[in-house]
Every structure is written in structure tokens, then in C-alpha cells.
Design a protein around this motif. Structure first.
Motif, PDB file in Angstrom:
ATOM      1  N   ASN A 352     -30.889  38.898   5.581  1.00 38.92           N
ATOM      2  CA  ASN A 352     -31.629  37.361   5.241  1.00 38.92           C
ATOM      3  C   ASN A 352     -32.567  37.623   3.843  1.00 38.92           C
ATOM      4  O   ASN A 352     -32.973  38.632   3.479  1.00 38.92           O
ATOM      5  N   ASN A 353     -32.536  36.706   3.064  1.00 37.20           N
ATOM      6  CA  ASN A 353     -33.337  36.704   2.001  1.00 37.20           C
ATOM      7  C   ASN A 353     -34.077  35.468   1.910  1.00 37.20           C
ATOM      8  O   ASN A 353     -33.585  34.474   1.553  1.00 37.20           O
ATOM      9  N   LEU A 354     -35.536  35.581   2.073  1.00 36.57           N
ATOM     10  CA  LEU A 354     -36.285  34.559   2.009  1.00 36.57           C
ATOM     11  C   LEU A 354     -37.228  34.188   0.912  1.00 36.57           C
ATOM     12  O   LEU A 354     -37.650  35.363   0.062  1.00 36.57           O
ATOM     13  N   ASP A 355     -37.355  32.889   0.172  1.00 42.61           N
ATOM     14  CA  ASP A 355     -38.099  32.985  -1.087  1.00 42.61           C
ATOM     15  C   ASP A 355     -39.449  32.400  -0.453  1.00 42.61           C
ATOM     16  O   ASP A 355     -39.567  31.679   0.623  1.00 42.61           O
ATOM     17  N   VAL A 356     -40.456  32.862  -1.371  1.00 40.06           N
ATOM     18  CA  VAL A 356     -41.911  32.792  -0.682  1.00 40.06           C
ATOM     19  C   VAL A 356     -42.317  31.163  -1.166  1.00 40.06           C
ATOM     20  O   VAL A 356     -42.147  31.007  -2.590  1.00 40.06           O
ATOM     21  N   GLY A 357     -43.106  30.516  -0.294  1.00 40.80           N
ATOM     22  CA  GLY A 357     -43.719  29.482  -0.805  1.00 40.80           C
ATOM     23  C   GLY A 357     -44.782  29.041  -0.052  1.00 40.80           C
ATOM     24  O   GLY A 357     -45.014  29.272   1.053  1.00 40.80           O
ATOM     25  N   SER A 358     -46.077  28.840  -0.633  1.00 41.83           N
ATOM     26  CA  SER A 358     -47.219  29.016   0.025  1.00 41.83           C
ATOM     27  C   SER A 358     -48.112  27.760   0.328  1.00 41.83           C
ATOM     28  O   SER A 358     -47.566  26.831  -0.465  1.00 41.83           O
ATOM     29  N   ARG A 359     -48.640  27.741   1.454  1.00 43.18           N
ATOM     30  CA  ARG A 359     -49.450  26.366   1.713  1.00 43.18           C
ATOM     31  C   ARG A 359     -51.106  26.638   1.162  1.00 43.18           C
ATOM     32  O   ARG A 359     -51.505  28.115   1.144  1.00 43.18           O
ATOM     33  N   SER A 360     -51.747  25.928   0.772  1.00 41.88           N
ATOM     34  CA  SER A 360     -53.128  26.082   0.476  1.00 41.88           C
ATOM     35  C   SER A 360     -53.861  26.788   1.949  1.00 41.88           C
ATOM     36  O   SER A 360     -53.553  26.357   2.959  1.00 41.88           O
ATOM     37  N   THR A 361     -55.177  27.665   1.655  1.00 40.22           N
ATOM     38  CA  THR A 361     -56.091  27.678   2.765  1.00 40.22           C
ATOM     39  C   THR A 361     -57.093  27.544   2.095  1.00 40.22           C
ATOM     40  O   THR A 361     -57.864  27.465   1.031  1.00 40.22           O
TER      41      THR A 361
END
Length: 409
Positions: A352-361
């Protein structure tokens, strides 16, 4: 470790006020019996007109709270002066949702502290209460009256009109040969314009007068270079395939940020808005044994780089020796740069190859500053999701940072 770090930050934030210096400055009060009493007054550099304040008598450590019922006047020497007065005030709202359709002010009697801006033949006063700002004036020994200015709604289209009767008040009461009629007609209802007008009138009338205007505050903007040591960790879980569940090791790395600090010009410069773009990276690799994949191993590799953008509020507590302590809370946004997480078998083939996408914190910090140049901060960054685009994955990236800083502007 992260729970211990969070507990430490919260404990310091709660207890820090106990160690901060309370700033009392020389001044006086006039009590109900018209007695003038020299004292030390807690200077909070009030943004809004106060209804109470604290003071200490000479050679006495007890702190006394005074309010509008017990004090007729108080002043901090060389800085500010307040008087108690029974006045008629219009509290009509300037917000369009609550704005009146009546042109005339709704004047009601109230006993208020008024801040003295100018004291002379023509005296100028200010009352500030959040979104409500009203100016008052007095000629010689006459009563104090509000300078009338009101916004109101007209016609069915809810157009906003202005009642600028304060210009007529000043034209009638503050006439001087050196003031042109046009100066009355274009005068704005704001602090600086009214202050300059009253100063000009008093000079024109050749009277002795005193000004209590707030001096322009310097150094309300700082730029600080802030290198740091981060301890970061990452874990991820897949609700469909536990084979992909991975808890990466904590990693130490260096990063750097540039903080812009905008200090609010009230309350003794204790509050500030902070914005700090920061480069961070996290690289790690973890191999897990499994019976569900050919080769019996799954290796997860993370390559995560981003620009973090915390935007927050800071509060200072002043100490002695040009030192101060601060706490801050920020909402952190994350802009990643071609970051990914790869899952591969033992033979190197891709699972598997996952692209990083972030939420605020959120981020909490506590630190200190010396001579407005050198700083140190301990910050805890709450765990944030970095695989927000994948419903099956739950991820948590958390960081504890030790930050040093040098303010060069």
C-alpha cells in the motif's frame, strides 16, 4: 511520555500566575470623604474603563479592592486618571442587527468612572466598554455632558445614517478664532481627532491644561528565529486490516520556525497574537511480523515533511530583572510536502502507498523571555490525524518540543 508532557504543561499554566509579579505603581485615591490618599495602585493598563481596582497603602502589604461606590477619583502618577461622575449616556448599539431607527440618542443617567484625557478650560473624557465608546466634555465648572454621536437605520433598505450632533456642541461651546468652521464640520468622532481638537482649543484659549493621553507604545511587533529539538511519534491503525497497524518509534529531530508576534496595546502589553510558520520532518521505519502476508513481514516506511502554521494567543506574566514568563495556546494548521507512508512486503514489493493529509490540532506552550531578546519554550502538540483522506485509517502524530529563540526585530 506524551501524557506526562501534557500534564507538566497544564500544571505549569495553572500554577504560573502564583510566581508572576503584581505591578503596583505610585498614585492616589480620593475617597467618599474627599480625602486624598497616597497609595500604590495595581496598573492593569485597562482597555475598558474599570469599575474597580486594587491598591496598597504605604508600608502595608494588604491589598485593598476599591470600586465606584467607595472612590471618587484615582490616578496613577504620570499615566492615567479616572473620575467618578453621574452622567447621561447613550448606549445605542452600532451593530446593524440591534441598531435603532431613532435618530435621537437614548440618554439615561448612570454613575461611571470616566478616563480623563484633557483637563482644562475644555476637558475631555472617555468611557470605553467593549464595543461601546463614548466621549464626554466639560467647560470650566459646568456639568459633564456626552458628545453626541449615533448611527441609526433609515428607510426600508436599512441604510445607515449618522447623527453628528457633537460637531454642533463643539461649535457652540468651543469657539476660538484659530479654529476654522470647516474643522468643526469634518471632525471625526474618534480618540485622536478629538484629542487634537481639544488640545488646539485649550492652546487657543491660552489656558493652563493637562493631558493624560496614552503615550504611543513601541515595540508592539517582534520577529523571532526559533530553532527547536522535537520528539515526535506516530501510530496508525486500520479498522479493516490489523496487519497494517503500526506504532513507530519516537524520533528526535531538529527543526526551525520564524515567529511573528503582534502585541496588543492594552493591559500592560500582556497579550499577543502569535503566528509561526515552522518546518518539521519525521522519518521512520517499522517492521512487524504477521502471518497474513507473504514473507511473514510488513515494513512501514514514513517520510513526512511539512510546514506547520500555529496561530494563537500568548499571555505574559512579568517578573523582575527584565524577565517574563508566558503561556500560549495555538490552533495549528499543517501543509505537507509530498509526504507518504509506504507498506511493503519482506521482498520489497508494495502492499500500500498512502498520501499524507493532515487535520488541524491544538498546541500548548509555556516558556520565558529575557530582555525581550532571548526566549525558551516547552511546547506540547496534541496528536493530529495525518491520514485524513482514508476512512479505514486512524492515525496520530504528536510532538513535544524544546524551543529556543532570538528576537532580532
Amino acid at each position: 511520555m506524551k501524557k506526562q508532557a501534557l500534564f507538566l504543561v497544564l500544571t505549569l499554566i495553572i500554577s504560573i500566575n502564583s510566581y508572576s509579579q503584581i505591578v503596583f505603581e505610585h498614585g492616589y485615591i480620593i475617597n467618599q470623604n474627599d480625602q486624598k490618599i497616597e497609595c500604590q495602585i495595581e496598573n492593569q493598563d485597562w482597555k475598558n474603563t474599570p469599575t474597580s481596582f486594587r491598591y496598597q497603602l504605604p508600608d502595608n502589604t494588604n491589598i485593598i479592592t476599591a470600586d465606584i461606590k467607595t472612590v471618587k477619583e484615582f490616578a496613577i502618577t504620570g499615566q492615567s486618571k479616572y473620575i467618578r461622575s453621574l452622567v447621561k449616556i447613550d448606549r445605542s448599539s452600532k451593530n446593524i442587527e440591534n441598531m435603532s431607527t431613532d435618530k435621537n440618542p437614548d440618554l439615561k443617567e448612570e454613575t461611571l468612572f470616566l478616563k480623563v484625557l484633557i483637563e482644562g478650560k475644555a476637558s475631555l473624557y472617555l468611557y470605553d466598554d467593549g464595543n461601546l465608546r463614548r466621549f464626554f466634555y466639560k467647560m470650566d465648572n459646568t456639568e459633564i455632558k456626552q458628545l453626541i454621536y449615533k448611527t441609526y437605520l433609515v428607510n426600508e433598505n436599512y441604510s445607515i445614517a449618522k447623527n453628528n450632533y457633537f460637531r454642533e456642541q463643539l461649535f457652540i461651546d468651543l469657539k476660538c478664532d484659530n479654529i476654522l468652521q470647516r474643522e468643526y464640520e469634518i471632525l471625526d468622532y474618534n480618540y485622536n481627532k478629538l484629542l487634537k481638537f481639544f488640545i488646539k482649543y485649550n492652546k487657543c484659549s491660552d489656558t493652563n491644561f493637562a493631558t493624560f493621553e496614552t503615550k504611543e507604545k513601541k515595540d508592539l511587533f517582534n520577529l523571532t528565529i526559533r530553532p527547536r529539538l522535537n520528539s515526535s511519534s506516530l501510530s496508525m491503525n486500520n479498522s479493516n486490516f490489523s496487519t497494517y497497524d503500526t506504532k513507530f518509534d519516537s524520533k528526535l529531530n531538529l527543526s526551525i520556525g520564524l515567529e511573528a508576534e503582534f502585541i496588543f496595546p492594552f493591559n500592560k502589553n500582556k497579550w499577543a497574537l502569535i503566528v509561526e510558520p515552522t518546518y518539521q520532518y519525521y522519518n521512520s521505519e517499522k517492521t512487524n511480523k504477521t502471518n497474513n502476508v507473504l514473507g511473514g513481514e510488513v515494513t512501514a516506511k514514513v517520510d513526512y515533511k511539512s510546514i506547520e502554521l500555529p496561530i494563537g494567543i500568548r499571555h505574559y506574566f512579568f517578573l523582575k530583572n527584565q524577565s517574563k514568563i508566558f503561556v500560549n495556546a495555538s490552533l495549528l494548521f499543517d501543509i505537507n510536502s509530498k509526504s507518504k507512508i509506504e507498506l511493503v512486503r519482506k521482498d520489497g514489493s508494495e502492499l500500500n502507498n498512502l498520501d499524507v493529509g493532515s487535520r488541524s490540532t491544538m498546541a500548548l506552550g509555556v516558556g520565558g523571555k529575557f530582555r525581550d531578546k532571548y526566549s525558551i519554550e516547552f511546547r506540547y502538540l496534541f496528536g493530529r490525524t495525518i491520514l485524513k483522506d482514508y476512512l479505514a485509517y486512524d492515525s496520530k502524530f504528536a510532538t513535544v518540543s524544546l524551543i529556543v529563540g532570538y528576537s532580532f526585530f
